[in-house]
Design a protein around this motif. Structure first.
Motif, PDB file in Angstrom:
ATOM      1  N   ASN A   1     -29.598  39.278  10.068  1.00  8.58           N
ATOM      2  CA  ASN A   1     -29.706  37.905   9.574  1.00  8.58           C
ATOM      3  C   ASN A   1     -29.905  36.932  10.732  1.00  8.58           C
ATOM      4  OD1 ASN A   1     -27.154  37.842  10.761  1.00  8.58           O
ATOM      5  ND2 ASN A   1     -26.115  38.187   8.815  1.00  8.58           N
TER       6      ASN A   1
ATOM      7  N   LYS B   1     -35.854  48.033   3.799  1.00  5.13           N
ATOM      8  CA  LYS B   1     -36.009  46.583   3.680  1.00  5.13           C
ATOM      9  C   LYS B   1     -34.687  45.901   3.371  1.00  5.13           C
ATOM     10  CE  LYS B   1     -37.372  46.605  -1.233  1.00  5.13           C
ATOM     11  NZ  LYS B   1     -38.450  46.263  -2.178  1.00  5.13           N
ATOM     12  N   GLU B   2     -33.750  46.626   2.757  1.00  5.82           N
ATOM     13  CA  GLU B   2     -32.486  46.017   2.336  1.00  5.82           C
ATOM     14  C   GLU B   2     -31.617  45.558   3.499  1.00  5.82           C
ATOM     15  OE1 GLU B   2     -33.975  48.601  -0.920  1.00  5.82           O
ATOM     16  OE2 GLU B   2     -33.635  48.915   1.235  1.00  5.82           O
TER      17      GLU B   2
ATOM     18  N   ILE C   1     -32.498  43.734   5.893  1.00  3.55           N
ATOM     19  CA  ILE C   1     -32.966  42.410   6.333  1.00  3.55           C
ATOM     20  C   ILE C   1     -32.518  41.332   5.360  1.00  3.55           C
ATOM     21  CG2 ILE C   1     -34.999  40.993   6.835  1.00  3.55           C
ATOM     22  CD1 ILE C   1     -34.695  43.198   8.842  1.00  3.55           C
ATOM     23  N   ASP C   2     -31.984  40.253   5.876  1.00  2.00           N
ATOM     24  CA  ASP C   2     -31.732  39.052   5.073  1.00  2.00           C
ATOM     25  C   ASP C   2     -33.055  38.283   5.039  1.00  2.00           C
ATOM     26  OD1 ASP C   2     -31.132  36.329   4.306  1.00  2.00           O
ATOM     27  OD2 ASP C   2     -29.017  36.763   4.704  1.00  2.00           O
ATOM     28  N   GLU C   3     -33.757  38.366   3.926  1.00  2.00           N
ATOM     29  CA  GLU C   3     -35.114  37.826   3.858  1.00  2.00           C
ATOM     30  C   GLU C   3     -35.155  36.306   3.957  1.00  2.00           C
ATOM     31  OE1 GLU C   3     -37.547  39.446   0.793  1.00  2.00           O
ATOM     32  OE2 GLU C   3     -37.031  41.529   1.292  1.00  2.00           O
ATOM     33  N   ASP C   4     -34.150  35.619   3.445  1.00  5.13           N
ATOM     34  CA  ASP C   4     -34.115  34.159   3.574  1.00  5.13           C
ATOM     35  C   ASP C   4     -34.029  33.761   5.043  1.00  5.13           C
ATOM     36  OD1 ASP C   4     -34.294  33.713   0.839  1.00  5.13           O
ATOM     37  OD2 ASP C   4     -32.115  33.649   0.562  1.00  5.13           O
ATOM     38  N   ASP C   5     -33.196  34.474   5.788  1.00  9.42           N
ATOM     39  CA  ASP C   5     -33.067  34.176   7.220  1.00  9.42           C
ATOM     40  C   ASP C   5     -34.322  34.577   7.981  1.00  9.42           C
ATOM     41  OD1 ASP C   5     -30.592  33.205   6.678  1.00  9.42           O
ATOM     42  OD2 ASP C   5     -29.467  34.692   7.816  1.00  9.42           O
TER      43      ASP C   5
ATOM     44  N   PRO D   1     -41.046  43.467   2.749  1.00 12.17           N
ATOM     45  CA  PRO D   1     -39.987  42.715   2.066  1.00 12.17           C
ATOM     46  C   PRO D   1     -40.466  42.195   0.721  1.00 12.17           C
ATOM     47  CG  PRO D   1     -41.017  41.366   3.753  1.00 12.17           C
ATOM     48  CD  PRO D   1     -41.616  42.738   3.882  1.00 12.17           C
TER      49      PRO D   1
ATOM     50  N   LYS E   1     -26.539  46.247   4.634  1.00  9.85           N
ATOM     51  CA  LYS E   1     -27.452  45.478   3.791  1.00  9.85           C
ATOM     52  C   LYS E   1     -27.350  43.990   4.129  1.00  9.85           C
ATOM     53  CE  LYS E   1     -27.671  48.694  -0.086  1.00  9.85           C
ATOM     54  NZ  LYS E   1     -27.280  48.980  -1.489  1.00  9.85           N
ATOM     55  N   LYS E   2     -28.497  43.380   4.402  1.00 14.00           N
ATOM     56  CA  LYS E   2     -28.623  41.966   4.782  1.00 14.00           C
ATOM     57  C   LYS E   2     -27.885  41.633   6.076  1.00 14.00           C
ATOM     58  CE  LYS E   2     -29.705  39.860   0.337  1.00 14.00           C
ATOM     59  NZ  LYS E   2     -29.483  38.723  -0.560  1.00 14.00           N
ATOM     60  N   SER E   3     -27.554  42.659   6.868  1.00 18.60           N
ATOM     61  CA  SER E   3     -26.829  42.406   8.116  1.00 18.60           C
ATOM     62  C   SER E   3     -27.736  41.899   9.231  1.00 18.60           C
ATOM     63  CB  SER E   3     -26.115  43.682   8.573  1.00 18.60           C
ATOM     64  OG  SER E   3     -27.059  44.691   8.905  1.00 18.60           O
TER      65      SER E   3
END
Length: 307
Positions: free
Chosen positions: A207, A226-227, A229-233, A252, A203-205
């Motif tokens: 990035n 979708k989890e 993906i680090d959406e901020d990055d 996302p 999760k969020k890896s």
């Protein structure tokens, strides 16, 4: 008589339902259909007195599992199973299964389609590029990943794969090359296609440390979850790199913002469509009822997910 609940807010195709009912009838089981139910209370009521349940993307959380007083087995018609609370299933002595491989072809074909769409700039009328001769990195080389690799090679792509659970021999026997770490995969491939699960490690890896390494003109394809993906990055990379594209079957949380700002470089299917073909729909549904009957009649737990 055993009772099987088919709980699908997104219903199976008629052919799949007919096949499920025919197999159940032959085994002497009753099928209860709960389609397009909309609200959780209807699912809770329907699961109360059944012995088995077939779901698709429907959520079988602790509340649902505990409501199934007679429930012995849940089968997710599809590969991903993060919509089942495995701990709750184990605590309630419920066997949880999936149907791996039944929708693999559909997802692999979609990934190819998304790559071509990205190469042609979302079909905006401007000159695009070809995927022939490009390098494809596949993260997760299971059923879908191997099929995708096969199809990509047919387009003349160079295929490399990263999968920590497979040996070099297992990967390279398919014609792909093994990549031993994600940094190299992301740093060298024109296209990356994600086929990894969503868990505590992943999760969020995906990035900035991964996406930011991708070559100029790179495209990231996500038909997984979708989890991961680090959406901020992801937003930062899209803002800083006008050459980067993101195509996903799993929109996302920031989808509206991304579509507004980067319409020619992002695309998200309106709902998860990876397994949405007539063939995959039927295959997964029939596999689910076959596994339920085989479990009750023969004790077969081959695809059990919880131990």
């Amino acid at each position: 008589m055993k009772k099987v609940l088919v709980a699908t807010d997104k219903p199976f195709a008629k052919e799949a339902v007919d096949g499920i009912q025919a197999k159940a009838k032959a085994a002497g089981y009753e099928v209860v259909l709960l389609e397009k139910y909309g609200t959780k209370d209807k699912l809770l009521a329907a699961v109360a007195d059944v012995d088995a349940m077939i779901i698709r993307s429907d959520v079988a959380d602790k509340e649902v599992i505990e409501a199934g007083k007679n429930l012995k087995i849940i089968v997710r018609a599809g590969a991903g199973f993060d919509n089942i609370d495995l701990n709750a299933a184990t605590a309630c002595n419920v066997v949880a299964m999936n149907t791996p491989g039944q929708n693999s072809n559909a997802v692999a074909e979609l990934a190819i389609g998304l790559m071509i769409m990205a190469a042609r700039n979302n079909y905006n009328g401007k000159s695009g590029s070809e995927i022939h001769g490009k390098k494809l990195g596949i993260y997760g080389y299971g059923n879908v990943g191997r099929l995708l690799g096969k199809y990509a090679m047919g387009f003349g792509m160079e295929v490399v794969a990263y999968d920590p659970f497979l040996t070099k021999e297992q990967i390279e026997s398919t014609g792909a090359k093994q990549c031993t770490n994600l940094d190299d995969l992301f740093g060298t491939c024109h296209y990356i296609s994600l086929h990894c699960p969503a868990n505590d490690e992943t999760k969020k890896s995906i990035n900035m440390s991964k996406i930011g390494k991708m070559p100029k003109g790179a495209t990231l394809i996500n038909t997984a979850r979708k989890e991961v993906i680090d959406e901020d990055d992801l937003k930062k990379v899209l803002a800083e790199r006008p050459d980067f594209k993101y195509m996903a079957d799993v929109a996302p949380e920031c989808a509206a913002e991304l579509k507004e700002n980067y319409a020619d470089r992002v695309f998200f299917t309106p709902k998860k469509l990876g397994a949405q073909t007539e063939e995959a729909n039927v295959n997964a549904g029939i596999a689910a009822i076959n596994q339920i009957v085989d479990y009750f009649e023969n004790g077969n737990e081959r695809f059990r997910l919880n131990k």
